[in-house]
Motif scaffolding. Structure first.
Motif, PDB file in Angstrom:
ATOM      1  N   SER A   4      48.319  41.386  41.242  1.00 20.66           N
ATOM      2  CA  SER A   4      49.225  42.065  40.308  1.00 20.66           C
ATOM      3  C   SER A   4      48.652  42.095  38.892  1.00 20.66           C
ATOM      4  O   SER A   4      49.201  42.791  38.027  1.00 20.66           O
ATOM      5  CB  SER A   4      50.587  41.379  40.299  1.00 20.66           C
ATOM      6  N   LEU A   5      47.571  41.371  38.634  1.00 22.22           N
ATOM      7  CA  LEU A   5      46.970  41.321  37.298  1.00 22.22           C
ATOM      8  C   LEU A   5      45.911  42.408  37.149  1.00 22.22           C
ATOM      9  O   LEU A   5      45.197  42.747  38.096  1.00 22.22           O
ATOM     10  CB  LEU A   5      46.325  39.949  37.066  1.00 22.22           C
ATOM     11  N   LEU A   6      45.792  42.943  35.926  1.00 16.97           N
ATOM     12  CA  LEU A   6      44.789  43.970  35.647  1.00 16.97           C
ATOM     13  C   LEU A   6      43.393  43.367  35.522  1.00 16.97           C
ATOM     14  O   LEU A   6      42.400  43.992  35.886  1.00 16.97           O
ATOM     15  CB  LEU A   6      45.153  44.730  34.364  1.00 16.97           C
ATOM     16  N   ASP A   7      43.318  42.187  34.949  1.00 22.89           N
ATOM     17  CA  ASP A   7      42.018  41.539  34.816  1.00 22.89           C
ATOM     18  C   ASP A   7      42.190  40.033  34.739  1.00 22.89           C
ATOM     19  O   ASP A   7      43.233  39.525  34.318  1.00 22.89           O
ATOM     20  CB  ASP A   7      41.255  42.046  33.584  1.00 22.89           C
ATOM     21  N   LYS A  48      36.818  36.942  39.390  1.00 26.06           N
ATOM     22  CA  LYS A  48      37.033  37.846  38.260  1.00 26.06           C
ATOM     23  C   LYS A  48      37.453  39.233  38.735  1.00 26.06           C
ATOM     24  O   LYS A  48      37.175  39.646  39.855  1.00 26.06           O
ATOM     25  CB  LYS A  48      35.762  37.959  37.414  1.00 26.06           C
ATOM     26  N   LYS A  49      38.131  39.922  37.842  1.00 21.29           N
ATOM     27  CA  LYS A  49      38.537  41.299  38.066  1.00 21.29           C
ATOM     28  C   LYS A  49      38.624  41.968  36.700  1.00 21.29           C
ATOM     29  O   LYS A  49      39.152  41.392  35.750  1.00 21.29           O
ATOM     30  CB  LYS A  49      39.890  41.361  38.782  1.00 21.29           C
ATOM     31  N   PRO A  54      36.931  46.734  39.559  1.00 16.23           N
ATOM     32  CA  PRO A  54      38.349  46.948  39.873  1.00 16.23           C
ATOM     33  C   PRO A  54      38.745  46.409  41.238  1.00 16.23           C
ATOM     34  O   PRO A  54      39.923  46.123  41.457  1.00 16.23           O
ATOM     35  CB  PRO A  54      38.489  48.478  39.831  1.00 16.23           C
ATOM     36  N   ASP A  55      37.789  46.258  42.142  1.00 16.41           N
ATOM     37  CA  ASP A  55      38.111  45.713  43.467  1.00 16.41           C
ATOM     38  C   ASP A  55      38.111  44.194  43.477  1.00 16.41           C
ATOM     39  O   ASP A  55      38.482  43.581  44.473  1.00 16.41           O
ATOM     40  CB  ASP A  55      37.109  46.213  44.521  1.00 16.41           C
ATOM     41  N   GLY A  56      37.653  43.606  42.387  1.00 14.39           N
ATOM     42  CA  GLY A  56      37.552  42.155  42.338  1.00 14.39           C
ATOM     43  C   GLY A  56      36.167  41.688  42.718  1.00 14.39           C
ATOM     44  O   GLY A  56      35.450  42.336  43.479  1.00 14.39           O
ATOM     45  N   MET A  57      35.782  40.565  42.178  1.00 13.49           N
ATOM     46  CA  MET A  57      34.470  39.992  42.460  1.00 13.49           C
ATOM     47  C   MET A  57      34.604  38.483  42.550  1.00 13.49           C
ATOM     48  O   MET A  57      35.280  37.868  41.726  1.00 13.49           O
ATOM     49  CB  MET A  57      33.466  40.365  41.375  1.00 13.49           C
TER      50      MET A  57
END
Length: 291
Positions: A4-7, A48-49, A54-57
């Motif tokens: 739900s978080l943008l980053d 991280k995102k 945007p897909d996450g890492m």
């Protein structure tokens, strides 16, 4: 929660039991994983995102200790889509692939080798190898024997990309040997390493042939045929011309090593539908060959 978080960007250290449970439960989006070897780190995890990812890492850091590596790889969640092996010692690559392709990672579709691959592979009976569709080799040294073994392991691939790699047993630095006789490839991308054309042209204006572009030989083991091509610039547009074996070898012998723009690309695969020769970062300048 994290989805739900943008980053976000944080590290998780330590070996507590719930670490990977937390990551797997909260990182439900498609995830890319970067695995690197560090002598002074054990199993720190960076999650991280951002707008760049945007897909996450998830970055997993672990030492060359096999027990730590095994525990880390076995704990990777089921949402892994792409995995990168960066600067991993060549003696560990097959060991890591053994764990990755023998376990629950059935959704894994891409592997990026950013490490030297010089040792032959032994196993080909991995459970989830058929899910792999894309493989990239970036800026590293590859051996012909290792590529042959990978060919037997990955027999059907959508995309294979060789970016600025060095190949063992090549006659010179201008030769790119892609030897994957058991692999059927939809799209083969080869970076020809010609980003410095203008520099050479400025330095050797009278010795430079601006019309000569990569030489390509294609051997298709499924059809039992061999084809030879050379490329020229026609009013600034690359044009691919088929030629004979004799003419191809004459052109190859006449190509001095200082002509960094003239690459000799030798492809030996089961089949290939599309070959893209990447001359620089401008994709509109790619040479596209269809078969």
């Amino acid at each position: 929660m994290l989805s739900s978080l943008l980053d976000y960007d944080f590290y998780i250290h330590g070996t507590f039991i719930g670490k990977f449970d937390f990551i797997n439960a909260n990182c439900l989006q498609e995830t890319h994983v970067c695995i690197q070897n560090y002598e002074n780190m054990t199993d720190a995890v960076r999650v991280k995102k951002s707008k760049d990812f945007p897909d996450g890492m998830i970055d997993y850091y672990f030492s060359d200790n096999r027990d730590v590596a095994m525990r880390t790889l076995l704990d990777l969640g089921p949402n892994i889509q792409q995995i990168q092996l960066i600067d991993v010692a060549t003696i560990y690559i097959e060991y890591y692939l053994d764990i990755i392709l023998s376990n629950q990672h059935k959704d894994l579709h891409s592997i990026v080798f950013h490490s030297h691959i010089t040792q032959p592979f032994v196993r080909t009976d991995y459970v989830f190898k058929s899910s792999i569709q894309n493989i990239s080799f970036r800026h590293r040294r590859l051996s012909n024997n290792a590529l042959r073994d990978l060919s037997a392991l990955f027999t059907n691939l959508k995309v294979v990309h060789f970016k600025a790699c060095q190949f063992d047993q090549s006659s010179n630095d201008n030769t790119i040997n892609i030897i994957m006789p058991d692999t059927a490839i939809d799209q083969l991308w080869v970076s020809c390493g010609v980003i410095f054309h203008k520099l050479f042209q400025d330095e050797y204006p009278k010795r430079w042939d601006p019309d000569m572009l990569p030489l390509v030989s294609i051997t298709l083991t499924e059809e039992g045929v061999k084809r030879f091509y050379y490329t020229i610039l026609d009013k600034g547009i690359p044009v691919v011309l088929e030629t004979t074996r004799t003419h191809f070898h004459l052109l190859a012998k006449a190509t001095p090593n200082y002509k960094a723009m003239t690459k000799i690309i030798k492809v030996y695969v089961k089949s290939v539908r599309e070959l893209s020769l990447k001359l620089n970062n401008d994709r509109s300048k790619d040479i596209l060959m269809m078969f």
